[in-house]
Motif scaffolding. Structure first.
Motif, mmCIF file in Angstrom:
data_model
loop_
_atom_site.group_PDB
_atom_site.id
_atom_site.type_symbol
_atom_site.label_atom_id
_atom_site.label_comp_id
_atom_site.label_asym_id
_atom_site.label_seq_id
_atom_site.Cartn_x
_atom_site.Cartn_y
_atom_site.Cartn_z
ATOM 1 N N THR A 1 58.701 13.055 6.730
ATOM 2 C CA THR A 1 57.844 14.048 7.384
ATOM 3 C C THR A 1 58.608 14.599 8.582
ATOM 4 O O THR A 1 59.217 13.844 9.342
ATOM 5 N N ILE A 2 58.583 15.905 8.751
ATOM 6 C CA ILE A 2 59.220 16.567 9.890
ATOM 7 C C ILE A 2 58.110 17.196 10.720
ATOM 8 O O ILE A 2 57.425 18.116 10.267
ATOM 9 N N PHE A 3 57.928 16.694 11.931
ATOM 10 C CA PHE A 3 56.767 17.050 12.749
ATOM 11 C C PHE A 3 57.244 17.463 14.146
ATOM 12 O O PHE A 3 57.197 16.681 15.085
ATOM 13 N N PHE A 4 57.734 18.691 14.237
ATOM 14 C CA PHE A 4 58.199 19.236 15.506
ATOM 15 C C PHE A 4 57.486 20.575 15.788
ATOM 16 O O PHE A 4 56.886 21.162 14.896
ATOM 17 N N GLY A 5 57.618 21.028 17.018
ATOM 18 C CA GLY A 5 57.084 22.333 17.376
ATOM 19 C C GLY A 5 56.255 22.328 18.641
ATOM 20 O O GLY A 5 56.179 23.334 19.350
ATOM 21 N N ALA A 6 55.641 21.191 18.968
ATOM 22 C CA ALA A 6 54.816 21.120 20.176
ATOM 23 C C ALA A 6 55.644 21.384 21.423
ATOM 24 O O ALA A 6 55.165 22.017 22.388
ATOM 25 N N ASN A 7 56.903 20.924 21.425
ATOM 26 C CA ASN A 7 57.772 21.153 22.581
ATOM 27 C C ASN A 7 58.524 22.475 22.478
ATOM 28 O O ASN A 7 58.730 23.155 23.489
ATOM 29 N N ASP A 8 58.913 22.856 21.274
ATOM 30 C CA ASP A 8 59.560 24.155 21.072
ATOM 31 C C ASP A 8 58.681 25.275 21.605
ATOM 32 O O ASP A 8 59.166 26.274 22.142
ATOM 33 N N ALA A 9 57.354 25.106 21.442
ATOM 34 C CA ALA A 9 56.404 26.152 21.812
ATOM 35 C C ALA A 9 56.049 26.162 23.293
ATOM 36 O O ALA A 9 55.221 26.973 23.721
ATOM 37 N N ALA A 10 56.660 25.282 24.088
ATOM 38 C CA ALA A 10 56.457 25.339 25.539
ATOM 39 C C ALA A 10 56.903 26.713 26.039
ATOM 40 O O ALA A 10 57.897 27.260 25.568
#
Length: 244
Positions: free
Chosen positions: A69-78
């Protein structure tokens, strides 16, 4: 050997083995059938996570994972220009970084099941409340993340999965189907409550079941105790002995 399921992501993945966590629930479901490994890195965005790929998933490994599972984006979207701007990654780069992750995993094993998970929604007021609880009057006046921008990143994540013909989980949309999602699913406006973790667990298991990784259809690694004759236990392990 048991197949491996790797959970790769940021702090929401790193925390997934806490009490009520979605990773712990997956590990319980696959007990004695697959090994669930947590590779979560708090604060990481996709740009930084790319540096880990060859270390976590080496090309040519004799035991590549069965699923990731690849679960990123919460920090990219800062948001750029706000307190967490060092974590910001432009959405176009975010999508390309996810593409590179998927391609690397497919290079490791063409049969690996890769599941993309979008960032969750953001409770902006919850983020401000959390900041005030930590910093008081010195807390940020504007949220460092917004739900609208998180939705843009979620859309790109889902679009990429469709483009690559791999499964995805639109957590951003799924959580917002429930009234009062802000406090029900998010503890600090971003990270998950036990109820939020339960949604991730259910959605991941649904994807695994629809693919070829249903826990209910997988064999135990060793015989169930009910299959062992107390007077002749070696019989239950004959096939193991033949393979030695």
């Amino acid at each position: 050997m048991r197949p491996e399921i790797v959970l790769f992501g940021d702090s929401i993945t790193e925390q997934s083995f806490r009490y009520g966590g979605w990773g712990a629930a997956i590990a319980d479901t696959y007990s004695r059938k697959a090994d669930v490994l947590v590779r979560g890195y708090g604060g990481y965005n996709t740009r930084w996570a790319l540096f880990l790929l060859h270390h976590l998933f080496p090309i040519g490994s004799g035991t590549p994972p069965a699923a990731v599972t690849i679960f990123f984006g919460a920090n990219d979207a800062a948001l750029s220009g706000r307190t967490s701007e060092r974590q910001h990654v432009p959405v176009e780069e975010y999508k390309e970084n996810l593409r590179r992750m998927v391609q690397h995993l497919k290079d490791c094993s063409p049969s690996v099941l890769v599941v993309l998970i979008t960032p969750p929604p953001v409770d902006e007021e919850g983020r401000k409340e959390y900041a005030r609880s930590l910093y008081g009057d010195k807390a940020m006046k504007l949220p460092e993340r917004t739900n609208e921008v998180a939705g843009v990143y979620a859309t790109q994540c889902v679009d990429l999965a469709r483009e690559l013909d791999i499964p995805s989980i639109n957590l951003w949309s799924k959580m917002q189907e429930t009234e009062g999602w802000q406090k029900t699913f998010l503890g600090d406006g971003l990270h998950l409550t036990p109820e939020g973790n339960a949604i991730v667990y259910r959605e991941v298991i649904k994807v695994f079941d629809e693919a070829w990784l249903s826990a209910a259809k997988m064999p135990y690694d060793f015989p169930h105790h009910s299959e062992i004759d107390a007077k002749n236990p070696e019989k239950a392990f004959e096939q193991l002995c033949l393979g030695m």
